[in-house]
Every structure is written in C-alpha cells, then in structure tokens.
Design an enzyme around this catalytic site. Structure first.
Site, short mmCIF file in Angstrom:
data_model
loop_
_atom_site.label_atom_id
_atom_site.label_comp_id
_atom_site.label_asym_id
_atom_site.label_seq_id
_atom_site.Cartn_x
_atom_site.Cartn_y
_atom_site.Cartn_z
N ASP A 140 38.54 49.67 47.12
CA ASP A 140 39.06 48.71 46.48
C ASP A 140 38.29 47.27 46.16
OD1 ASP A 140 40.60 45.84 46.39
OD2 ASP A 140 42.32 46.42 47.70
N VAL A 141 38.35 46.88 45.06
CA VAL A 141 37.19 46.13 44.52
C VAL A 141 37.18 44.56 45.15
CG1 VAL A 141 36.61 47.04 42.23
CG2 VAL A 141 38.58 45.18 42.58
N ASP B 17 38.56 53.46 42.43
CA ASP B 17 39.84 52.86 42.23
C ASP B 17 40.77 52.78 43.72
OD1 ASP B 17 41.51 53.11 39.23
OD2 ASP B 17 42.56 52.70 41.19
N ILE C 195 42.65 52.06 30.41
CA ILE C 195 41.29 52.14 29.75
C ILE C 195 40.15 52.47 30.37
CG2 ILE C 195 39.65 50.02 28.86
CD1 ILE C 195 42.26 48.49 28.26
N ALA D 243 40.79 55.44 37.41
CA ALA D 243 41.62 56.33 37.69
C ALA D 243 42.63 56.44 36.46
CB ALA D 243 42.52 56.04 38.96
N TYR E 269 46.31 35.03 34.43
CA TYR E 269 45.46 36.15 33.72
C TYR E 269 44.58 35.66 32.72
CZ TYR E 269 44.65 40.51 31.12
OH TYR E 269 43.95 41.88 30.66
N1 LIG Z 1 46.24 47.35 28.34
C1 LIG Z 1 45.56 46.24 27.81
O1 LIG Z 1 46.35 45.74 26.64
C2 LIG Z 1 44.45 45.57 28.00
C3 LIG Z 1 43.76 44.75 26.93
C4 LIG Z 1 42.72 44.17 27.12
C5 LIG Z 1 41.84 44.09 28.39
N2 LIG Z 1 42.48 44.93 29.41
C6 LIG Z 1 41.86 44.84 30.82
O2 LIG Z 1 41.54 46.47 31.14
C7 LIG Z 1 41.29 46.73 32.38
C8 LIG Z 1 42.18 47.93 32.58
O3 LIG Z 1 43.38 47.68 32.28
P1 LIG Z 1 44.26 48.87 31.92
O4 LIG Z 1 45.27 48.66 30.96
O5 LIG Z 1 43.66 50.10 31.94
O6 LIG Z 1 45.22 48.75 33.21
P2 LIG Z 1 45.77 49.91 34.11
O7 LIG Z 1 46.56 49.46 35.13
O8 LIG Z 1 46.18 51.36 33.54
O9 LIG Z 1 44.38 50.55 34.82
C9 LIG Z 1 43.78 49.77 35.86
C10 LIG Z 1 43.15 50.52 36.84
O10 LIG Z 1 42.42 49.64 37.80
C11 LIG Z 1 42.71 49.89 39.12
N3 LIG Z 1 42.57 48.84 40.09
C12 LIG Z 1 43.56 47.84 40.15
N4 LIG Z 1 43.35 46.90 41.11
C13 LIG Z 1 42.05 47.45 41.82
C14 LIG Z 1 41.43 47.07 43.00
N5 LIG Z 1 41.62 46.20 43.77
N6 LIG Z 1 40.48 48.01 43.30
C15 LIG Z 1 40.13 49.05 42.51
N7 LIG Z 1 40.85 49.56 41.57
C16 LIG Z 1 41.92 48.63 40.98
C17 LIG Z 1 44.30 50.67 39.04
O11 LIG Z 1 44.61 51.19 40.14
C18 LIG Z 1 44.17 51.39 37.60
O12 LIG Z 1 43.73 52.54 38.13
C19 LIG Z 1 41.92 45.42 33.23
O13 LIG Z 1 40.62 44.45 33.55
C20 LIG Z 1 42.56 44.53 31.83
O14 LIG Z 1 42.80 43.28 32.30
C21 LIG Z 1 43.77 45.64 29.12
C1 LIG Z 2 49.93 39.77 27.67
C2 LIG Z 2 48.97 40.58 28.35
C3 LIG Z 2 49.01 41.90 28.38
C4 LIG Z 2 47.93 42.78 28.30
C5 LIG Z 2 46.79 42.23 28.96
C6 LIG Z 2 45.84 42.42 27.79
O1 LIG Z 2 44.45 41.91 28.38
C7 LIG Z 2 46.25 41.46 26.59
C8 LIG Z 2 45.66 41.42 25.64
C9 LIG Z 2 46.39 40.78 24.77
C10 LIG Z 2 45.84 40.51 23.28
C11 LIG Z 2 44.68 41.19 22.76
C12 LIG Z 2 44.56 40.85 21.37
C13 LIG Z 2 43.45 41.04 20.60
C14 LIG Z 2 43.40 40.68 19.32
C15 LIG Z 2 42.46 41.06 18.27
O2 LIG Z 2 42.72 42.23 17.91
C16 LIG Z 2 42.07 40.19 17.20
O3 LIG Z 2 43.14 40.33 16.49
C17 LIG Z 2 42.07 38.71 17.73
C18 LIG Z 2 42.39 37.74 16.71
C19 LIG Z 2 41.92 36.56 16.20
C20 LIG Z 2 40.64 36.20 17.17
C21 LIG Z 2 39.96 35.03 16.11
C22 LIG Z 2 38.95 35.83 15.37
O4 LIG Z 2 39.00 36.59 14.69
O5 LIG Z 2 38.09 35.22 15.19
#
Ligand SMILES: NC(=O)c1ccc[n+]([C@@H]2O[C@H](COP(=O)([O-])OP(=O)(O)OC[C@H]3O[C@@H](n4cnc5c(N)ncnc54)[C@H](O)[C@@H]3O)[C@@H](O)[C@H]2O)c1
Ligand SMILES: CC/C=C\C[C@H](O)/C=C/C=C\C=C\C=C\[C@@H](O)[C@@H](O)C/C=C\CCC(=O)O
Length: 258
Positions: free
Chosen positions: A64-65, A36, A17, A14, A139
């Site tokens: 809902d997953v 979603d 990412i 929805a 997390y």
């Molecule tokens: N934003 C970041 O920095 C980041 C970085 C790395 C990984 N991620 C991962 O990317 C994925 C998406 O995150 P995002 O940042 O887009 O978050 P977001 O909250 O913007 O989007 C997540 C979506 O998942 C849906 N969702 C949540 N629980 C659900 C459920 N039980 N059933 C169905 N849908 C559900 C939400 O309604 C939302 O639309 C996640 O797995 C997150 O851990 C995010």
């Molecule tokens: C804190 C929680 C917030 C949001 C959720 C999300 O999943 C978080 C992501 C947080 C960090 C992501 C970092 C990614 C970093 C990469 O760009 C890279 O710089 C990693 C660096 C080194 C890894 C070692 C290597 O290069 O081998």
C-alpha cells in the site's frame, strides 16, 4: 533513457494504466517490479506478464503506497492513484502524499552525488490539469500539487549533479476501472455526475490503455530534455507543455511550447 535492460519500479500496476505502462516497458526490454493493494489482481497480472515476457522480468509485491517505502532502481513510476471525492483525505494520501514520498525515496536512492547511478522519476498525473472542470476539486488539487512538486525539483540547479530527471506523465481520459467506478451517480466519486459524464462523452476523448501506454513510451525518446510536463492529447498532438498563469478567464493555465 533507453528502457532496455533498466530496472523499473512501478506502483499501482495490477490493472489499468499502470499495467499498460508495464507492458510497454517490458516490450522494450526493461525489468519491472510492481506493487499494488489488489493482491489477487496483482498476482494474476504478474502471471500473465511473466508468461508473455519471461519469469525473470516481472515481479509483483503487495504494497500500500500510503504506508510503505521502497528501494528504487533506474526508473521509478509512481502511478497508483484514486478518484474519490467522497473520501478526500484518502485521495490526498494516495495521489499526493504517497507520490511525493515515492519520489523522495527514489531521489535519495538515485542521486549520483550520494553514490547512486542517476535515474528517471515519473509520476502519473493527469491531463485534467489542463482543463477547467469543477467536478473533482480534491482530485484536481492532488494532480496540480504533483505538477508543482515535480517542476520544482526538475528546475533545481543541483539536479545536473544528481543525474536525475523528472517527468509528469499526464494521460488524457483512459478507459480503465477508475473511470467505470466513477460512472455511477450514487458512488460519490465525483461532485457533479452530469458534468463528469459530459466530459467522458466527448467523441474520441477516452483513449484505450494501449494508446496511453504508447504515448508513455515517448517519455524515453528525449533523454536530454529538461521539460517536465508531458501532456497526452487524445487528438494525437501530445507533447511537453509549460505552466503559465494567465490573467484572463482562459480555459487553461498550461500553454504549449513548441
Ligand atoms: N483513467 C483515466 O482516465 C486517467 C487519466 C489520467 C490520469 N489517470 C491517473 O492514472 C493513474 C492510474 O489510474 P487508472 O485509471 O489506471 O486507475 P485504476 O483504478 O484502473 O488502477 C489504479 C491501480 O492503483 C492501485 N492502487 C490504488 N491505491 C493504491 C495504494 N494505496 N497502494 C497501491 N496501489 C494502489 C489500484 O489497486 C489499481 O490497481 C492514477 O494516478 C490516475 O489518477 C487516470
Ligand atoms: C474526471 C476525472 C476522471 C478521471 C481522472 C482522469 O485523471 C481525468 C482526466 C481528464 C481529462 C483529461 C483530459 C486531457 C485532455 C487532453 O487530451 C487535451 O485535450 C487537453 C486540452 C487542452 C489543454 C490546453 C493545451 O493544449 O495547451
């Protein structure tokens, strides 16, 4: 695998990412079914993407997953995830249990040795697995759990007969509502708010959804690779990495190969 003409199932599309990944896949000619829990946002996203990519190419279903299964297709993207340290059981349910369930259902559906047509299973994990941070232990556990789950399947010798490939998509910090909602000292989404803010404040560390989605498309350029962990780096040096335990107090338990 070329996404053109392929059927994709994606969770959590929805917004954020997931929505960005869908747009990237639709722009390459895939058809996408997404689910979603956010019904209004899901419907609005469906309408906007149908307008842009055609009414026959994108569909939304409320789901809902944590309590639903699905009939998967060629590409399954388990993307739905939450960041909420104040609700650790829910975090495990969404980020780990549901992604494992979605993966197992997709595998059952796709495996060629049981009549399927093969496929690609992608789970959105996180680049945070490459960092030593202390502010989101649950997390972190879920994301490391998915790395262990997927790399185990990916190296299973039976996978060749099954015709299924596995990819852990590990985005860097991305500018979505998940980050914004954690950016509130009273929310309890992270254990150490100042440390969380410090990570997000590193210059250039937070990518846009579009930038992350463009990195995602690289997963489709290497269909023969058995590597499973794709780490997005905000400096552009994204690529496959392999896990390796280190016995020093290193910053990472992941080392880059190639
Ligand atoms: N934003 C970041 O920095 C980041 C970085 C790395 C990984 N991620 C991962 O990317 C994925 C998406 O995150 P995002 O940042 O887009 O978050 P977001 O909250 O913007 O989007 C997540 C979506 O998942 C849906 N969702 C949540 N629980 C659900 C459920 N039980 N059933 C169905 N849908 C559900 C939400 O309604 C939302 O639309 C996640 O797995 C997150 O851990 C995010
Ligand atoms: C804190 C929680 C917030 C949001 C959720 C999300 O999943 C978080 C992501 C947080 C960090 C992501 C970092 C990614 C970093 C990469 O760009 C890279 O710089 C990693 C660096 C080194 C890894 C070692 C290597 O290069 O081998």
């Amino acid at each position: 695998m070329d996404p053109c003409g392929k059927g994709v199932f994606l969770t959590g599309g929805a917004r954020g990412i997931g929505r960005g990944l869908m747009e990237a896949l639709l722009s390459k000619g895939a058809k996408v079914m997404f689910c979603d829990v956010r019904v209004e946002t899901g419907k609005a996203t469906e309408a906007e993407l149908q307008q842009k990519f055609g009414a026959d190419n994108v569909f939304f279903r409320e789901c809902d997953v944590t309590d639903s299964g699905f009939g998967a297709v060629d590409i399954c993207v388990n993307n739905a995830g939450i960041l909420d340290e104040s609700n650790w059981e829910k975090t495990i349910e969404v980020n780990l249990t549901a992604q494992i369930r979605g993966s197992q259902l997709a595998l059952d559906h796709m495996r060629r040795d049981r009549g399927g047509r093969g496929g690609l299973i992608i789970n959105t994990v996180s680049g945070i697995v490459a960092l030593s941070v202390h502010f989101c232990p649950v997390y972190m556990a879920t994301k490391h759990g998915m790395i262990g789950f997927m790399t185990s399947w990916a190296k299973n010798p039976k996978m060749k007969d099954m015709g299924v490939r596995w990819r852990c998509f590990c985005p860097a910090l991305t500018d979505t509502d998940l980050l914004k909602e954690a950016n509130d000292a009273d929310s309890g989404k992270v254990e150490d708010f100042n440390a969380y803010q410090a990570l997000c404040s590193v210059e250039g560390a937070v990518m846009s959804v579009d930038e992350t989605a463009q990195e995602f498309l690289k997963l489709f350029q290497d269909q023969d690779s058995d590597d499973a962990i794709f780490l997005v780096r905000h400096n552009g040096a994204s690529g496959y990495v392999r896990r390796q335990l280190v016995d020093s107090d290193g910053v990472s338990n992941i080392v880059t190969v190639d």
